[in-house]
Motif scaffolding. Sequence first.
Motif, PDB file in Angstrom:
ATOM      1  N   LYS A  45      -5.505   1.193  -2.687  1.00 55.81           N
ATOM      2  CA  LYS A  45      -5.002   0.407  -1.568  1.00 55.81           C
ATOM      3  C   LYS A  45      -5.765  -0.913  -1.493  1.00 55.81           C
ATOM      4  O   LYS A  45      -6.924  -0.995  -1.862  1.00 55.81           O
ATOM      5  N   ASN A 104       0.821  -1.213   0.000  1.00 60.45           N
ATOM      6  CA  ASN A 104       0.000   0.000   0.000  1.00 60.45           C
ATOM      7  C   ASN A 104       0.853   1.260   0.000  1.00 60.45           C
ATOM      8  O   ASN A 104       0.520   2.237  -0.679  1.00 60.45           O
ATOM      9  N   ALA A 130       2.304   1.485  -3.525  1.00 58.59           N
ATOM     10  CA  ALA A 130       1.259   1.809  -4.502  1.00 58.59           C
ATOM     11  C   ALA A 130       0.942   3.298  -4.490  1.00 58.59           C
ATOM     12  O   ALA A 130       0.691   3.901  -5.536  1.00 58.59           O
ATOM     13  N   GLN A 131       0.948   3.908  -3.307  1.00 53.36           N
ATOM     14  CA  GLN A 131       0.653   5.334  -3.211  1.00 53.36           C
ATOM     15  C   GLN A 131       1.818   6.198  -3.688  1.00 53.36           C
ATOM     16  O   GLN A 131       1.633   7.342  -4.072  1.00 53.36           O
ATOM     17  N   ALA A 132       3.032   5.649  -3.656  1.00 47.51           N
ATOM     18  CA  ALA A 132       4.212   6.408  -4.067  1.00 47.51           C
ATOM     19  C   ALA A 132       4.391   6.458  -5.586  1.00 47.51           C
ATOM     20  O   ALA A 132       5.185   7.251  -6.086  1.00 47.51           O
ATOM     21  N   PRO A 168      -0.873   6.592  -8.754  1.00 52.04           N
ATOM     22  CA  PRO A 168      -1.144   5.766  -7.570  1.00 52.04           C
ATOM     23  C   PRO A 168      -2.206   4.696  -7.823  1.00 52.04           C
ATOM     24  O   PRO A 168      -3.182   4.924  -8.525  1.00 52.04           O
ATOM     25  N   HIS A 169      -1.939   3.519  -7.282  1.00 52.90           N
ATOM     26  CA  HIS A 169      -2.892   2.412  -7.356  1.00 52.90           C
ATOM     27  C   HIS A 169      -3.748   2.430  -6.102  1.00 52.90           C
ATOM     28  O   HIS A 169      -3.368   2.985  -5.076  1.00 52.90           O
TER      29      HIS A 169
END
Length: 93
Positions: free
Chosen positions: A40, A28, A31-33, A37-38
């Motif tokens: 969570k 998570n 993914a946010q970085a 962003p994907h």
Amino acid sequence: MGYKLCKHIGKALKAQSQAIQNMLDKYNLAAQALSLPHSKLSWDFIVEYAFLADFDLLSDTRQDVREHPWTALATWAMMDKYFKIQHARKEID
């Protein structure tokens, strides 16, 4: 593998899988970085979809399995009823 067994395995994994939960947290964060962003992932999501590919959902793929028709809640409910009927028939025989 039956529905009840899948749920039992999911509960056992949740109780004894700190490593998987740590990996989920790392996923998570990563993914946010990303520049795009994907979304969570939650523990409940992983347990719910674990049967799909033994946690392949933790890897980034070009295909989102959540968009397939067989992942819809109505389809899940229908499959659940179907397999309950199948197991009931086995118990009767």
